[in-house]
Design a protein around this motif. Structure first.
Motif, mmCIF file in Angstrom:
data_model
loop_
_atom_site.group_PDB
_atom_site.id
_atom_site.type_symbol
_atom_site.label_atom_id
_atom_site.label_comp_id
_atom_site.label_asym_id
_atom_site.label_seq_id
_atom_site.Cartn_x
_atom_site.Cartn_y
_atom_site.Cartn_z
ATOM 1 N N LEU A 116 0.825 -1.213 0.000
ATOM 2 C CA LEU A 116 0.000 0.000 0.000
ATOM 3 C C LEU A 116 0.858 1.261 0.000
ATOM 4 O O LEU A 116 0.519 2.246 -0.662
ATOM 5 C CB LEU A 116 -0.949 0.002 1.189
ATOM 6 C CG LEU A 116 -2.087 -1.010 1.121
ATOM 7 C CD1 LEU A 116 -2.863 -1.031 2.422
ATOM 8 C CD2 LEU A 116 -3.007 -0.711 -0.059
ATOM 9 N N ALA A 117 1.967 1.223 0.726
ATOM 10 C CA ALA A 117 2.857 2.381 0.736
ATOM 11 C C ALA A 117 3.463 2.611 -0.644
ATOM 12 O O ALA A 117 3.517 3.748 -1.130
ATOM 13 C CB ALA A 117 3.953 2.193 1.786
ATOM 14 N N VAL A 118 3.896 1.542 -1.297
ATOM 15 C CA VAL A 118 4.472 1.673 -2.645
ATOM 16 C C VAL A 118 3.407 2.170 -3.619
ATOM 17 O O VAL A 118 3.670 3.059 -4.433
ATOM 18 C CB VAL A 118 5.088 0.332 -3.114
ATOM 19 C CG1 VAL A 118 5.437 0.372 -4.587
ATOM 20 C CG2 VAL A 118 6.326 0.007 -2.289
ATOM 21 N N LEU A 119 2.210 1.596 -3.535
ATOM 22 C CA LEU A 119 1.119 2.051 -4.409
ATOM 23 C C LEU A 119 0.762 3.507 -4.147
ATOM 24 O O LEU A 119 0.311 4.209 -5.044
ATOM 25 C CB LEU A 119 -0.121 1.173 -4.234
ATOM 26 C CG LEU A 119 -0.027 -0.229 -4.821
ATOM 27 C CD1 LEU A 119 -1.241 -1.058 -4.427
ATOM 28 C CD2 LEU A 119 0.111 -0.174 -6.338
ATOM 29 N N GLY A 120 0.973 3.950 -2.910
ATOM 30 C CA GLY A 120 0.710 5.344 -2.557
ATOM 31 C C GLY A 120 1.786 6.294 -3.053
ATOM 32 O O GLY A 120 1.661 7.508 -2.908
ATOM 33 N N GLY A 121 2.855 5.754 -3.618
ATOM 34 C CA GLY A 121 3.874 6.595 -4.229
ATOM 35 C C GLY A 121 5.060 6.941 -3.351
ATOM 36 O O GLY A 121 5.872 7.782 -3.740
ATOM 37 N N VAL A 122 5.192 6.323 -2.191
ATOM 38 C CA VAL A 122 6.358 6.629 -1.362
ATOM 39 C C VAL A 122 7.554 5.828 -1.850
ATOM 40 O O VAL A 122 7.395 4.784 -2.487
ATOM 41 C CB VAL A 122 6.090 6.342 0.141
ATOM 42 C CG1 VAL A 122 4.928 7.144 0.653
ATOM 43 C CG2 VAL A 122 5.883 4.876 0.390
ATOM 44 N N PRO A 123 8.751 6.294 -1.577
ATOM 45 C CA PRO A 123 9.942 5.538 -1.979
ATOM 46 C C PRO A 123 9.955 4.148 -1.335
ATOM 47 O O PRO A 123 9.418 3.944 -0.247
ATOM 48 C CB PRO A 123 11.102 6.388 -1.452
ATOM 49 C CG PRO A 123 10.539 7.761 -1.299
ATOM 50 C CD PRO A 123 9.094 7.577 -0.959
ATOM 51 N N VAL A 124 10.589 3.217 -2.007
ATOM 52 C CA VAL A 124 10.628 1.827 -1.535
ATOM 53 C C VAL A 124 11.270 1.735 -0.150
ATOM 54 O O VAL A 124 10.815 0.954 0.692
ATOM 55 C CB VAL A 124 11.373 0.938 -2.565
ATOM 56 C CG1 VAL A 124 11.549 -0.467 -2.040
ATOM 57 C CG2 VAL A 124 10.623 0.927 -3.886
#
Length: 127
Positions: A19-27
């Motif tokens: 969800l964090a990656v899909l939200g656009g935050v860095p890996v």
């Protein structure tokens, strides 16, 4: 006996990461949020599994497990929020509107408890 708790922590961490990656935050940020949530969920999950195995939380009864997660899930999310801020921002801070944050997490905990019971029942039947 401990496996369901570890599984639920791992699955929770993977969902948080995705969800964090899909939200656009860095890996790297997503990895921090996954570990910060996965470890407390696994610890609380192991605790729940132990309590169920010892008969403190009866098998086949959902309410005691739901009450356990009503407390444990908001605490796990609070740990995740505080640790993530500390690692990524370098400052210790509680979430704004702490009571609203905890109340919302308590609402979500019921769904989490359902998933936990489902995983645990499946693992005990197959194991």
């Amino acid at each position: 006996m401990l496996t369901p708790g570890l599984v639920i922590g791992t699955v929770g961490a993977l969902f948080a990461d995705a969800l964090a990656v899909l939200g656009g935050v860095p890996v790297s940020w997503a990895a921090v949020t996954a570990v910060a949530l996965g470890l407390p969920l696994a610890a609380f999950g192991v605790g729940c599994s132990v309590l169920r195995a010892r008969g403190v939380l009866r098998s086949g009864a959902f309410a005691p497990v739901a009450l356990y997660w009503l407390i444990a899930f908001p605490l796990a999310r609070l740990v995740q929020d505080v640790v993530t801020r500390l690692v990524l921002d370098g400052r210790f801070a509680l979430p704004p509107q702490l009571l609203a944050f905890l109340a919302y997490q308590a609402l979500i905990s019921v769904g989490f408890a359902i998933g936990f019971v489902w995983v645990q029942e499946r693992m005990w039947r197959s194991g």
